[in-house]
Design a protein around this motif. Structure first.
Motif, PDB file in Angstrom:
ATOM      1  N   ASN A  40      -0.864   5.042   4.697  1.00  0.00           N
ATOM      2  CA  ASN A  40      -0.960   6.032   5.763  1.00  0.00           C
ATOM      3  C   ASN A  40       0.262   5.836   6.650  1.00  0.00           C
ATOM      4  N   LEU A  58      -3.427   2.566   1.075  1.00  0.00           N
ATOM      5  CA  LEU A  58      -4.462   3.478   0.585  1.00  0.00           C
ATOM      6  C   LEU A  58      -4.785   3.197  -0.879  1.00  0.00           C
ATOM      7  N   GLU A  97      -5.971   8.750  -2.803  1.00  0.00           N
ATOM      8  CA  GLU A  97      -5.732   8.995  -1.381  1.00  0.00           C
ATOM      9  C   GLU A  97      -4.246   9.278  -1.140  1.00  0.00           C
ATOM     10  N   GLY A 133      -0.706   9.550   0.514  1.00  0.00           N
ATOM     11  CA  GLY A 133      -0.010   8.854   1.582  1.00  0.00           C
ATOM     12  C   GLY A 133       1.460   8.709   1.228  1.00  0.00           C
TER      13      GLY A 133
END
Length: 540
Positions: free
Chosen positions: A365, A372, A376, A378
């Protein structure tokens, strides 16, 4: 072996046998000498000019020896400003061999771009094509940086210039020609300029170790197929891939510039099996009427890099040419070319593949720096043996995190099998009322319209919404389409916050880098030139 740790960090194979001298020029020469000396190494697809591996090896040592006689020393910067040609690669490998640093200026640079690049790398020697020599000599000379010009073509010379043939003609015994031994210590071998998609280009320093590791990474395919290279060798994609092909002993066909008909003629003439292209050429294959005139049935594999190709575009290609397989890679100048690469053995459509040897990747992130997990999205951050040494004159502190990972600025995620999928660049995401809109997604939708030849998307500033998705469109020849047609077409295919509320501007071409990346800063400049009356009103 590739593995994934519980922390969400993905490893490529880190096992490398690198020569202790750490000279990529000596490494490439050794690779070239291992191949059949009579086999063609390079073929100019436009002229038919070619050179064998044996001839190439001899000329590399001739030029390397001549550079030393000229006074080129370890650490000196030697620049090349030319179109793709055999002399370009001979010069590059010879500069490596004698311990100097090579850098490239695109022969299509504007005056300002050329001066900017010159002032970054400050070369003492410049190898240059006759055309650029005649057009840009005064500009270059005014920087007072160049000690000696070496001109590839037979043109009238100034007093500080010599012809390239003078460096090649003096034959040297290959076995007695000494390469510069760095004795296991990484030194800068090449300065490449980042693409400058969001600002002025920076000079990235790549070491001999970086380039050797890149050269040891797997090829695009191990099938016995002839590749066609058209990316400028002044670009990262162009130079790194051609160097790798040379190292593996594959005969490569190349073109000095792109022309659609010449490109197709070359495929037919040389029965090209692998195309190494940027995404716009895949779109060309999907939409071109000229393709029907030529036999492109030899093309089995298209390798694409520089920007992501979506599944929708690949589906369009498969509909027209079912025998063609598209595989993608993801890379950057700062990663010495490829960072991930898909395989033609087990490809995943839309993916840019798995982590290449020499890299460690984590996805974080960007706001919290939290690592992550699978699925996910990022920011991709990388480190490893192929990661660059930093920018000329820049502090590394701002571009690496606390663990030493380079912050790429690219948004991606990986699946349960370790395959990566690129979303977009952080700086290029359009922020509309708190929603994030990816330009590449909208470009893919727009390109599905039959009247559209090419498209680019960026955000237009808006006081209420932040940014409004705005499209730049190149029409197909003879197509009759208006702004509202495109707006409505997109609105029927995307979520409400992704609509083209900034409108559509029709242009003659989409500004791109030589490797095919859309220059969104140029789109922003085009937007800024529009008067307020011409800009669409915000429809919130």
């Amino acid at each position: 072996m590739e593995k994934q740790t519980k922390s969400g960090v993905i490893y490529g194979d880190q096992n490398f046998l690198v020569p202790p001298h750490l000279n990529v020029g000596a490494f490439i020469l050794q690779q070239i000498l291992a191949h059949n000396s009579e086999q063609p190494a390079l073929i100019n697809g436009a002229t038919g000019e070619q050179i064998t591996f044996g001839e190439m090896a001899q000329k590399i040592v001739n030029i390397s020896s001549s550079l030393s006689r000229l006074g080129v020393q370890q650490g000196d910067v030697v620049a090349i400003c030319s179109e793709n040609r055999i002399e370009f690669l001979l010069t590059t490998f010879a500069v490596f061999h004698c311990g100097a640093i090579v850098t490239f200026f695109n022969n299509a640079y504007t005056k300002a771009e050329l001066i900017h690049a010159l002032n970054i790398s400050k070369p003492k020697y410049l190898f240059i094509s006759g055309e650029v020599y005649k057009a840009q000599y005064e500009v270059i000379e005014n920087t007072k940086l160049i000690k000696k010009y070496v001109v590839y073509d037979e043109v009238p010379l100034r007093s500080n210039s010599i012809h390239f043939r003078d460096l090649v003609e003096r034959k040297v015994d290959i076995n007695s020609c000494k390469y510069f031994d760095f004795k296991g210590t990484p030194h800068t071998a090449m300065i490449l300029y980042s693409s400058g998609t969001t600002g002025l280009a920076k000079g990235a320093k790549l070491s001999h170790l970086n380039l050797i590791v890149s050269g040891l990474q797997p090829m695009i395919t191990d099938r016995n197929l002839t590749p066609l290279m058209i990316a400028p060798w002044s670009s990262t994609m162009g130079i790194i891939l051609i160097m790798k092909e040379m190292s593996y002993g594959r005969t490569c066909v190349y073109l000095s510039k792109y022309n659609e008909e010449l490109f197709l003629q070359t495929i037919q003439k040389y029965k090209i099996g692998v195309l190494v292209v940027a995404p716009p050429l895949i779109v060309m294959f999907c939409k071109s009427t000229l393709v029907n005139k030529y036999d492109v049935s030899s093309v089995e594999l298209i390798y694409s890099g520089g920007a992501p190709v979506t599944s929708e575009v690949i589906d369009q290609l498969k509909t027209r040419f079912p025998h063609m397989l598209v595989i993608q890679g993801y890379g950057m100048t700062e990663g010495t070319g490829g960072v991930t690469q898909d395989s033609d053995k087990a490809p995943k459509q839309g993916s840019v593949g798995k982590v290449l040897p020499g890299f460690i990747i984590k996805v974080v992130n960007p706001d919290t720096n939290k690592t992550l997990g699978c699925g996910e999205p990022g920011e991709i951050r990388i480190k490893g043996l192929a990661v660059f040494q930093g920018y000329v004159g820049k502090d590394l502190q701002d571009i690496v995190d606390d663990e030493g990972y380079y912050k790429t600025g690219d948004i991606a995620y990986y699946d349960e099998d370790g395959y990566f999928y690129i979303v977009d660049r952080i700086k290029e995401l359009i922020k509309y009322k708190g929603w994030q809109v990816t330009p590449t997604e909208l470009e893919t939708v727009i390109l599905q319209h039959p009247a559209v030849k090419d498209a680019g998307v960026t955000g237009a500033p808006d006081t209420l919404a932040g940014e409004l998705p705005t499209a730049f469109v190149v029409k197909q020849p003879g197509a009759k389409v208006i702004e509202q047609d495109i707006i409505d077409f997109v609105a029927n295919k995307v979520a409400p916050w992704k609509k083209l509320r900034g409108g559509v501007l029709f242009v003659d071409e989409i500004p791109k880098t030589p490797s095919g990346k859309i220059l969104r800063r140029k789109l922003q400049e085009l937007l800024s030139k529009q008067s307020p009356q011409k800009l669409p009103a915000s429809k919130l």
